[in-house]
Scaffold this active site. Sequence first.
Site, PDB file in Angstrom:
ATOM      1  CG  ASP A 102      -1.835  -1.127   1.350  1.00 17.53           C
ATOM      2  OD1 ASP A 102      -1.707  -2.071   0.559  1.00 17.53           O
ATOM      3  OD2 ASP A 102      -2.710  -1.101   2.228  1.00 17.53           O
ATOM      4  CB  SER A 185      -3.006   2.145   4.340  1.00 23.18           C
ATOM      5  OG  SER A 185      -2.377   1.144   3.605  1.00 23.18           O
ATOM      6  CG  ASP A 272      -7.059   1.781   5.058  1.00 19.47           C
ATOM      7  OD1 ASP A 272      -6.028   1.466   5.662  1.00 19.47           O
ATOM      8  OD2 ASP A 272      -7.670   1.013   4.301  1.00 19.47           O
ATOM      9  CD  GLU A 366      -8.357  -3.628   2.632  1.00 20.32           C
ATOM     10  OE1 GLU A 366      -7.596  -3.758   3.608  1.00 20.32           O
ATOM     11  OE2 GLU A 366      -8.263  -4.277   1.585  1.00 20.32           O
TER      12      GLU A 366
END
Length: 503
Positions: A102, A185, A272, A366
């Site tokens: 990522d 992330s 995220d 995600e």
Amino acid sequence: MYRYRSFLGRHKQFSYIAILMGSLTTTAILLGINQQPLGKSNPQASGIAHFTRLDLSDIPSQMKDSRFAMPTFDADKSAQRIPDAKGIDPKDGQVKPLSLWDSWPVTDQDGRVANYHGYRLTIALSAVGKRRDKKGVKMALFAQKIDDKKTDPSSWIYLGYVLNSFTEGTDNPDKTIKKINNEWSGSSVMMNPEDDTIRVFYTGAMTKHGQAQSLSTVRVSVEPKDGSNWDSGLKVNHQKASDHKTVFLGDGKIYQTVNQIKSKNDSFAMRDPHFVAANGHYYLTFEGNTGKKYGDGQVTLNSPEDYGSLESYTSERKKMATNNELGSKAALASGAIGLLELNPDFTVKTVKPPLLMTSSANDITERPDLFFYKNKWYLFTCFQGKSLATTDKRFKDENFLYGYVSTDGIDGPYEKLNKTGLVLGSNTKRNTKKFTYAYTVLPPKDENDDNFTITSFTGDCTFGPTVGLTIKDKETWVQNQKVYDQGALSLGGKHIPASAQHW
């Protein structure tokens, strides 16, 4: 959902149909009789965009249209590791390549790729040797000179870890920061183009404490190697890291906290974080799970809007009544893209309703990506086929990018791009060099340009080749006849021919 999760965890010998029939749902509803109108069974969620079971079922037919297909590419040419991205393996003391997955660029406050004193900056998750998600994952920083015409992997300069330690940037870490043992992330922004700092938002993963995750932030200093000479290269000044703190853990009402998970089979998310600035206000979008206020247990399972249509509601409930695995997956699916408004010091000002819900259809939404373009807000998120609430084996090796658009401001409501939300699909097996995921859509600098940039990683180990995307209002097309250099943050550089993946 808490009641169902607890029940499923303790009484696996009971079939899903027993749970379904023992709830407020009746046999008549299963047969499509006395169904409530769409939006009436869960009124709190009726104004929120939904990825539904009908959207899920439309994927196989929609992917026959090549406009949604990820390009296939030559892995020998487009899956090269960054040459100087190496580290010492603590197991054997050997220098080995970093595996990178990522990644996200440092942007300006408008969400465009930042010009950081003549450089583009990208942060990626990293591990020495093979990829691992739950043991010592670190954010790695890379720089690329803007005036260098090269954009291939060798043009990316590895600057080292963003943070040398998990508590760097605080003399007195809060109790959550103390537990972090992996960095997952997030997003990063150049708040002030005149100084030498970037603001990093990331997921603090605490894998020694089950599925515990946090939205965290830290200010990082990236300075010239040689005094004030930016042409000399860049370095991370770890002594100047500051303001490292936890932003959000969930509120327990709109968004679940990790303590509300009742089943080990349930996937929790508080990760995220994606920073957005709009009209002088700061926001974070993030991946989470909805709490009781927006649908849990019987509300979610009996909510026609989560299915997409009354016909889908009827047919899907019949399937669940005879397929215990399918019913269990649907019962646990509570994915959401959340929204927070932040104070100027990056603490939470307001916990806002979700921008997107995937109840009964998907539990993992995600890497949300949100930006303003031509008077509209565009929202994108990634789905792994294996996380969809389905028993269809075709989805196992498939990954997807979904997109939504709001004409009424950042809060929405959001409409689906391409009628279902599908923007891109990939069907390459995970253990190959051509496997791609963690798609990020980057807007062009010029709003007269309708060509967007999609970045990803490939093969679980390096930057993927960049792909173009055309967006016109509520329709999109993947530019799958060519791919650009790995990790390229614009479409102006070198490219090689490609073709759409076959489905």
